[in-house]
Design a protein around this motif. Structure first.
Motif, PDB file in Angstrom:
ATOM      1  N   LEU A 283      10.268   5.679 -10.114  1.00  0.00           N
ATOM      2  CA  LEU A 283       9.382   5.241  -9.048  1.00  0.00           C
ATOM      3  C   LEU A 283       9.688   3.797  -8.641  1.00  0.00           C
ATOM      4  CD1 LEU A 283       6.896   6.046  -7.334  1.00  0.00           C
ATOM      5  CD2 LEU A 283       5.488   4.997  -9.098  1.00  0.00           C
ATOM      6  N   ASN A 287      10.745   2.034  -4.790  1.00  0.00           N
ATOM      7  CA  ASN A 287       9.872   1.100  -4.086  1.00  0.00           C
ATOM      8  C   ASN A 287      10.695   0.163  -3.212  1.00  0.00           C
ATOM      9  OD1 ASN A 287       7.401   1.992  -5.000  1.00  0.00           O
ATOM     10  ND2 ASN A 287       7.370   0.634  -6.775  1.00  0.00           N
ATOM     11  N   SER A 291       3.591  -4.601  -2.178  1.00  0.00           N
ATOM     12  CA  SER A 291       2.346  -4.747  -1.425  1.00  0.00           C
ATOM     13  C   SER A 291       1.368  -5.625  -2.194  1.00  0.00           C
ATOM     14  CB  SER A 291       1.732  -3.374  -1.180  1.00  0.00           C
ATOM     15  OG  SER A 291       1.296  -2.806  -2.403  1.00  0.00           O
ATOM     16  N   GLN A 312      -4.031  -1.660  -8.608  1.00  0.00           N
ATOM     17  CA  GLN A 312      -3.053  -0.775  -7.977  1.00  0.00           C
ATOM     18  C   GLN A 312      -2.119  -1.619  -7.118  1.00  0.00           C
ATOM     19  OE1 GLN A 312      -4.402   1.832  -4.793  1.00  0.00           O
ATOM     20  NE2 GLN A 312      -3.137   3.499  -5.564  1.00  0.00           N
ATOM     21  N   ASN A 314       1.503  -0.974  -4.813  1.00  0.00           N
ATOM     22  CA  ASN A 314       2.335   0.112  -4.309  1.00  0.00           C
ATOM     23  C   ASN A 314       1.727   1.441  -4.766  1.00  0.00           C
ATOM     24  OD1 ASN A 314       3.905  -1.808  -3.121  1.00  0.00           O
ATOM     25  ND2 ASN A 314       5.680  -1.514  -4.434  1.00  0.00           N
ATOM     26  N   ASN A 315       2.501   2.267  -5.438  1.00  0.00           N
ATOM     27  CA  ASN A 315       1.974   3.554  -5.881  1.00  0.00           C
ATOM     28  C   ASN A 315       1.877   3.640  -7.402  1.00  0.00           C
ATOM     29  OD1 ASN A 315       4.703   3.435  -6.064  1.00  0.00           O
ATOM     30  ND2 ASN A 315       5.133   5.254  -4.849  1.00  0.00           N
ATOM     31  N   ASP A 345     -10.499   9.620  -8.385  1.00  0.00           N
ATOM     32  CA  ASP A 345     -10.738   9.490  -6.953  1.00  0.00           C
ATOM     33  C   ASP A 345     -12.099  10.118  -6.697  1.00  0.00           C
ATOM     34  OD1 ASP A 345     -10.837   9.504  -4.243  1.00  0.00           O
ATOM     35  OD2 ASP A 345      -9.167  10.890  -3.948  1.00  0.00           O
ATOM     36  N   VAL A 373       1.027   7.046 -11.980  1.00  0.00           N
ATOM     37  CA  VAL A 373       1.542   7.123 -10.613  1.00  0.00           C
ATOM     38  C   VAL A 373       0.453   7.667  -9.701  1.00  0.00           C
ATOM     39  CG1 VAL A 373       3.290   8.130  -9.104  1.00  0.00           C
ATOM     40  CG2 VAL A 373       3.878   7.488 -11.455  1.00  0.00           C
ATOM     41  N   HIS A 374       0.066   6.868  -8.695  1.00  0.00           N
ATOM     42  CA  HIS A 374      -0.931   7.314  -7.722  1.00  0.00           C
ATOM     43  C   HIS A 374      -0.834   6.420  -6.492  1.00  0.00           C
ATOM     44  CE1 HIS A 374      -4.467   9.246  -6.131  1.00  0.00           C
ATOM     45  NE2 HIS A 374      -5.094   8.078  -6.014  1.00  0.00           N
ATOM     46  N   ARG A 375      -0.571   7.010  -5.325  1.00  0.00           N
ATOM     47  CA  ARG A 375      -0.328   6.212  -4.129  1.00  0.00           C
ATOM     48  C   ARG A 375      -1.561   6.072  -3.235  1.00  0.00           C
ATOM     49  NH1 ARG A 375       4.054   7.240  -1.908  1.00  0.00           N
ATOM     50  NH2 ARG A 375       5.002   8.603  -3.471  1.00  0.00           N
ATOM     51  N   ASN A 376      -2.579   6.913  -3.421  1.00  0.00           N
ATOM     52  CA  ASN A 376      -3.753   6.903  -2.543  1.00  0.00           C
ATOM     53  C   ASN A 376      -4.877   6.059  -3.148  1.00  0.00           C
ATOM     54  OD1 ASN A 376      -2.461   8.705  -0.700  1.00  0.00           O
ATOM     55  ND2 ASN A 376      -2.982  10.412  -2.060  1.00  0.00           N
ATOM     56  N   ASP A 377      -5.999   6.020  -2.447  1.00  0.00           N
ATOM     57  CA  ASP A 377      -7.139   5.250  -2.930  1.00  0.00           C
ATOM     58  C   ASP A 377      -7.731   5.881  -4.189  1.00  0.00           C
ATOM     59  OD1 ASP A 377      -6.920   3.430  -0.875  1.00  0.00           O
ATOM     60  OD2 ASP A 377      -8.298   4.506   0.452  1.00  0.00           O
TER      61      ASP A 377
END
Length: 396
Positions: A283, A287, A291, A312, A314-315, A345, A373-377
């Motif tokens: 991962l 990248n 961010s 958090q 990036n992801n 979540d 690994v988690h890219r969302n909110d």
């Protein structure tokens, strides 16, 4: 009668011999004090337990600081050395390739083209401070342990293999040969009495068909009863485990969620950790930018956890904090303590992560981190002790 001159010459000779003896004794004592005793490695057995390579990409788009982190786990057995102190600087990685001028079809002659000394978590975390997580460096500790006669100890050694010249990835079974070389002391620069193991000869023996069922699954009723997760979170968590085929679809309170019998061994946990770290490494390689960081609520199941921070970038979601090895009954030291990270979540578990700390003494206070690994909110993070493995023995 001896003249005064002859007497003076004789006294100077005696004094010179005395000085030589004093210097020799001091040199020997200094050599022993600083660990430069040359050990007879014929009395030492060296066995590779595991090899792991992880890509480290610190600055996206700038390949000059890219590297591969090589982790080698070895078992050292002392057969008959009275005092044997294992130090990480005794271990080197020698990189060799065929010498085209000296090699023949019948005899391949290798020449050294590079060599590496061990790297430590403290320096690696500084060198690669732009990474979203420094979890992969947790095992890269200093080594300075005595191995008693008839005993064995397992050590994890880390090497930073740079790609700077041709941005060349580390390939252990390629044209170049990588040897784990154990010198007979921590200051040796040559190898008249050393042990070499070709890393390309090491074959991992993974049982891919076995399922791993960690103990943290058993704690779900405790979470529910303590109000850490709601009834809806409880149900969605079960659905998540069923969808991932971690537990069966039919279960009750009496059958431990339908979990098949399985030995939660140290080897299985290390295999799970290795797969997770490989995923994080890949991962980081993908990248393309860094961010800003977002911070979220942290939860835990034990007062042993303090100073928790969930962020958090990036992801990658990383929870870091401190853990105190307090035991209510006996003073127990642990070879390894594994942590589990659950990322929520709203009311759903959307990602998990695993990490470990090693050589944890009773009452010891240690820093740790674990990533997923988690890219969302997300809404919050939960950390718990996945499993503990007590030390087999304590050397006196």
């Amino acid at each position: 009668m001896t003249s005064r001159f002859e007497f003076s010459v004789m006294m100077m000779m005696i004094w010179s011999v005395f000085l030589v003896l004093m210097i020799s004794t001091a040199t020997l004592q200094q050599s022993q004090a600083f660990g430069t005793t040359h050990h007879n490695l014929d009395l030492i057995d060296l066995e590779i337990i595991d090899i792991q390579t992880l890509f480290v990409n610190d600055t996206p788009g700038y390949y000059l600081d890219d590297a591969d982190l090589l982790k080698v786990t070895v078992n050292v057995t002392n057969n008959n050395l009275d005092y044997f102190l294992v130090q990480d600087k005794m271990f080197r990685i020698w990189v060799m390739e065929p010498d085209i001028l000296k090699s023949t079809p019948e005899n391949e002659v290798l020449e050294m083209v590079d060599n590496y000394e061990t790297s430590y978590d403290s320096e690696l975390e500084v060198n690669y401070d732009d990474l979203p997580s420094d979890e992969m460096f947790e095992e890269c500790d200093f080594t300075n342990d005595r191995v008693m006669v008839g005993h064995s100890k397992v050590f994890t050694l880390c090497y930073e293999i740079l790609r700077i010249w041709q941005n060349e990835a580390l390939i252990l079974d390629g044209k170049k040969k990588y040897f784990l070389t154990m010198m007979d002391n921590d200051r040796a620069t040559s190898c008249p009495n050393c042990k070499k193991i070709d890393l390309s000869d090491f074959k991992t023996n993974l049982e891919t068909d076995d399922e791993i069922h960690p103990r943290w699954i058993q704690k779900i009723f405790d979470w529910h009863e303590q109000g850490i997760i709601s009834q809806k979170e409880f149900q969605t968590f079960i659905d998540y485990l069923v969808s991932k085929k971690i537990i069966s679809g039919k279960f009750s309170n009496d059958d431990s969620f339908g979990i098949p019998s399985s030995n939660n061994t140290l080897e299985e946990k290390n295999r799970q950790l290795k797969d997770h770290q490989t995923q994080l490494s890949k991962l980081n390689n993908n990248n393309l930018y860094v961010s800003h960081q977002k911070f979220y609520e942290s939860k835990h199941l034990s007062d042993n956890f303090t100073g928790l921070v969930c962020k958090q970038q990036n992801n990658v979601v990383t929870l870091s904090g401190d853990y105190t090895n307090n035991n209510d009954d006996n003073a127990i030291s642990y070879d390894s303590i594994f942590f589990k990270l659950l990322v929520f979540d709203s009311e759903n578990v959307v990602a998990t992560g695993i990490s470990k700390i090693v050589d944890v003494a009773s009452k010891e206070f240690r820093h740790f981190s674990v990533s997923a690994v988690h890219r969302n909110d997300l809404t919050h993070c939960l950390v718990l002790v996945d499993s503990k493995f007590p030390s087999a023995s304590i050397d006196s």
